[in-house]
Structure formats: structure tokens, C-alpha cells
Write a protein that holds these residues in place. Sequence first.
Motif, short mmCIF file in Angstrom:
data_model
loop_
_atom_site.label_atom_id
_atom_site.label_comp_id
_atom_site.label_asym_id
_atom_site.label_seq_id
_atom_site.Cartn_x
_atom_site.Cartn_y
_atom_site.Cartn_z
N SER A 1 0.83 -1.20 0.00
CA SER A 1 0.00 0.00 0.00
C SER A 1 0.86 1.25 0.00
O SER A 1 2.02 1.22 0.44
CB SER A 1 -0.91 0.02 1.24
OG SER A 1 -1.56 1.26 1.40
N VAL A 2 0.29 2.35 -0.47
CA VAL A 2 0.96 3.64 -0.34
C VAL A 2 1.18 3.97 1.14
O VAL A 2 2.06 4.75 1.49
CB VAL A 2 0.14 4.75 -1.04
CG1 VAL A 2 -1.17 5.00 -0.29
CG2 VAL A 2 0.94 6.03 -1.19
N GLN A 3 0.41 3.33 2.01
CA GLN A 3 0.56 3.54 3.45
C GLN A 3 1.94 3.09 3.94
O GLN A 3 2.40 3.55 4.98
CB GLN A 3 -0.52 2.79 4.21
CG GLN A 3 -1.91 3.40 4.12
CD GLN A 3 -2.02 4.70 4.89
OE1 GLN A 3 -1.44 4.85 5.96
NE2 GLN A 3 -2.79 5.64 4.36
N ALA A 4 2.59 2.23 3.19
CA ALA A 4 3.94 1.79 3.57
C ALA A 4 4.93 2.94 3.45
O ALA A 4 5.98 2.94 4.11
CB ALA A 4 4.38 0.63 2.69
N TYR A 5 4.63 3.93 2.59
CA TYR A 5 5.53 5.04 2.35
C TYR A 5 5.04 6.34 3.00
O TYR A 5 5.83 7.20 3.37
CB TYR A 5 5.67 5.30 0.84
CG TYR A 5 5.99 4.07 0.04
CD1 TYR A 5 7.29 3.56 0.00
CD2 TYR A 5 5.01 3.39 -0.67
CE1 TYR A 5 7.59 2.43 -0.74
CE2 TYR A 5 5.30 2.25 -1.40
CZ TYR A 5 6.59 1.78 -1.43
OH TYR A 5 6.88 0.65 -2.16
N LYS A 6 3.73 6.46 3.08
CA LYS A 6 3.13 7.68 3.59
C LYS A 6 2.04 7.30 4.60
O LYS A 6 0.85 7.41 4.33
CB LYS A 6 2.53 8.50 2.44
CG LYS A 6 2.07 9.89 2.84
CD LYS A 6 1.53 10.63 1.62
CE LYS A 6 1.07 12.03 2.01
NZ LYS A 6 0.50 12.76 0.83
N PRO A 7 2.45 6.83 5.78
CA PRO A 7 1.48 6.30 6.74
C PRO A 7 0.55 7.36 7.32
O PRO A 7 0.99 8.43 7.70
CB PRO A 7 2.36 5.67 7.83
CG PRO A 7 3.66 6.39 7.72
CD PRO A 7 3.83 6.71 6.27
N SER A 8 -0.72 7.03 7.35
CA SER A 8 -1.70 7.91 7.98
C SER A 8 -1.62 7.74 9.49
O SER A 8 -1.48 6.62 9.99
CB SER A 8 -3.10 7.55 7.50
OG SER A 8 -4.08 8.20 8.28
N PRO A 9 -1.72 8.83 10.26
CA PRO A 9 -1.66 8.72 11.72
C PRO A 9 -2.81 7.93 12.33
O PRO A 9 -2.73 7.54 13.50
CB PRO A 9 -1.68 10.19 12.19
CG PRO A 9 -2.26 10.96 11.05
CD PRO A 9 -1.82 10.24 9.82
N ILE A 10 -3.87 7.68 11.57
CA ILE A 10 -4.98 6.89 12.10
C ILE A 10 -4.94 5.44 11.63
O ILE A 10 -5.82 4.65 11.95
CB ILE A 10 -6.35 7.51 11.74
CG1 ILE A 10 -6.56 7.53 10.22
CG2 ILE A 10 -6.47 8.91 12.32
CD1 ILE A 10 -7.97 7.96 9.80
N LEU A 11 -3.88 5.08 10.86
CA LEU A 11 -3.76 3.71 10.36
C LEU A 11 -2.37 3.15 10.68
O LEU A 11 -1.73 2.53 9.84
CB LEU A 11 -3.99 3.67 8.85
CG LEU A 11 -5.39 4.04 8.36
CD1 LEU A 11 -5.44 4.11 6.83
CD2 LEU A 11 -6.42 3.03 8.87
N ASN B 1 -1.25 4.59 -7.58
CA ASN B 1 -1.82 5.41 -6.51
C ASN B 1 -2.29 6.80 -6.94
O ASN B 1 -2.50 7.68 -6.12
CB ASN B 1 -0.80 5.56 -5.37
CG ASN B 1 0.48 6.26 -5.81
OD1 ASN B 1 0.48 7.10 -6.72
ND2 ASN B 1 1.59 5.93 -5.18
N GLY B 2 -2.47 7.02 -8.24
CA GLY B 2 -3.01 8.28 -8.69
C GLY B 2 -2.04 9.45 -8.62
O GLY B 2 -2.43 10.60 -8.82
N GLY B 3 -0.78 9.16 -8.33
CA GLY B 3 0.21 10.22 -8.30
C GLY B 3 0.68 10.65 -6.93
O GLY B 3 1.25 11.72 -6.78
N LEU B 4 0.45 9.85 -5.90
CA LEU B 4 0.98 10.16 -4.58
C LEU B 4 2.48 9.87 -4.57
O LEU B 4 2.88 8.77 -4.95
CB LEU B 4 0.27 9.34 -3.51
CG LEU B 4 -1.20 9.68 -3.26
CD1 LEU B 4 -1.85 8.66 -2.35
CD2 LEU B 4 -1.33 11.09 -2.66
N PRO B 5 3.32 10.81 -4.15
CA PRO B 5 4.77 10.60 -4.19
C PRO B 5 5.21 9.46 -3.29
O PRO B 5 4.71 9.29 -2.17
CB PRO B 5 5.33 11.94 -3.68
CG PRO B 5 4.25 12.93 -3.90
CD PRO B 5 2.96 12.16 -3.69
N THR B 6 6.12 8.62 -3.79
CA THR B 6 6.70 7.53 -3.01
C THR B 6 8.21 7.55 -3.22
O THR B 6 8.70 8.08 -4.21
CB THR B 6 6.14 6.18 -3.45
OG1 THR B 6 6.41 5.99 -4.86
CG2 THR B 6 4.64 6.10 -3.22
N PRO B 7 8.96 6.94 -2.30
CA PRO B 7 10.43 6.91 -2.45
C PRO B 7 10.87 6.20 -3.73
O PRO B 7 10.19 5.28 -4.17
CB PRO B 7 10.90 6.13 -1.21
CG PRO B 7 9.79 6.28 -0.22
CD PRO B 7 8.53 6.33 -1.03
#
Length: 307
Positions: free
Chosen positions: A199-209, A301-307
Motif C-alpha cells: 500500500s501507499v501507506q507503507a511510504y506515507k502512513p496515515s496517523p490513524i492507520l 496510486n493516482g500520483g501520490l509521491p513515493t520513495p
Amino acid sequence: MDADSKEDNVTFNQLSFDNPAERFSDMKPQAQHQRFPGSDADLTPPADHGETSYRGTGRLTGRKALITGGDSGIGAAVAIAFAREGADVAINYLEAERADAERIGGLIESEGRKAVLLPGDLRERETSRRLVADTVEALGGLDILVNNAGNQVYQKDFREFDEEELDKTLRTNIDAMFWLTKDALARMGPGSTIINTTSVQAYKPSPILIDYASTKYAINGFTKGLAMQLAAEGIRVNAVAPGPIWTPLQVTEGQPPEKVEQFGENTALGRMGQPVELAPAYVFLASPESSYVVGETINVNGGLPTP
């Protein structure tokens, strides 16, 4: 510009291209809530799994796949695509999701492929052994494993973290992946592929997840490490990292209800994605076309920046 060039230019400009920013523009997320595990049939608006749009080209002819979470969302889109590419498909799901699973099974069979419906809770160790054995028996083998099922429940305050929910997330997202992969490898040979959903959450984790993001980060490490171990045997391991994709996961405590209506607006395309938009990445990683791709993650991911 001569006449021929001018005519060619007009023809080119008149072609109709699909603008990705406007694709699915009529599908706006609506605030809603479903009880776990949720149902695609009750999702408003309905998600697009490629039921009428995905066109196969025979890239997986003769292959035999097992997909966890194959009844809905990304897993359902992958199951449809695999079948239209020529693969027989077994899908795992929870018993409460049977109606969704039967619908996807019907779509697989409508392509002339074999569909195997395998209910079972992946948090139970014996489930993975049974899934692999039943898949091999029904399909005559197993050479594509898609570890896709996941648990995601938001928690606004870490101090109030639900430890039972943490255990559920870890066992579904991590333990089951280890177990199922181990059991599947005993039946896989050269040319087989394993695809993990991160998931993109692996790179940009949400504080609620935090728990969910932590498991997805771990899946990235699992993918790269196992890929290095198995590559010499001719078994490739890769991953796909979705961004905000419209699935029942989002409305079964995956997101706060008040945030659902803005779901996906933070992407470069300004919208949420549909499950069908993930399917080509899985097809590519499962097919011989990606024979030199090992230990990689495809971000959709629609263009969310990742490393």
C-alpha cells in the motif's frame, strides 16, 4: 505544412483519448458504513472491477492462480482479469462474503475458465494449508499466488488502541502471508510468481492507520527478501502498492465516515481509484512479460509521491 500533414494532424486531434483525471468522474464516494467484512453489492457507488471493460489477450493461458480476498475490491478485479487472460482461478473469502464470491466465480466461469470458491479465515493456520491443497486438487496445480486479503481499521488516538484489532490486523496481513506463501511454495516450480498487495501507506502512513501502515511496510520487506531467496529457483516475487481505491475496506471502519466523501482527492489526479485500474499491474507481474522484474513494487496510486 502540406495538405497531407494538415489532414493527419486534424485526424490525430479528433481522436478520443481517455483523460485519467476525468475517468470515473461520475463515481463520487458517498459517506456510508457497512458492518465488517462489508459487501461490494452494497457499496455506493458500485466499484468497477472490469466487469465490462477489461479485455484479455491470453497472457496467462494455462496458468493456475490462488487469490486471497478475491471476492471483492482489488482481488475481484484481479480474478476477473486473470480469467480473461486465460487462467483458472481459486479465490479465498470469508463465509459472510459468499454472495460477492459467487458473483465473481460466475464471471470467471463465463470466460470458460475454472473457478474455485474457497471460504476460510486466514487468521487460522490450518486455513492456508487447506487453501493450497484444495487449489491444487481442483485446478491441477498452482503457479500464481496473490496475497491480497487485508484488514484495515482506523484508530484516531493511539492511547486508545484496540489490542484485539491489532492482533486481527497482524494475523490477517502478515501471519497469513507467511503461512500461505510457505505452503504454496511446496507446490510451485520455476516460472511461478508470487504477488503481494502492499500500500501507499507503507511510504506515507496515515496517523490513524498505524497498525495497517506498519504491516504494509513489512510486506515490502518480505517481498524484497523472499524475492532474493527464490530468484535463482525461477520463482519471482513482486508487489503492487495501491493508493486510495474504492472497495468495501474503506466503509467498514477503514476510514472515518466523515472522510469518505473526500476519499482520493489528495492524489495528483484528484480522485479515488477503481479496482479495475489495479488489475493490469497484477497481470503484468504474473505474466512472462515481467520475467526480468524481481523484488519490485508497482505503485498504482493516482500520483501520490513515493520513495
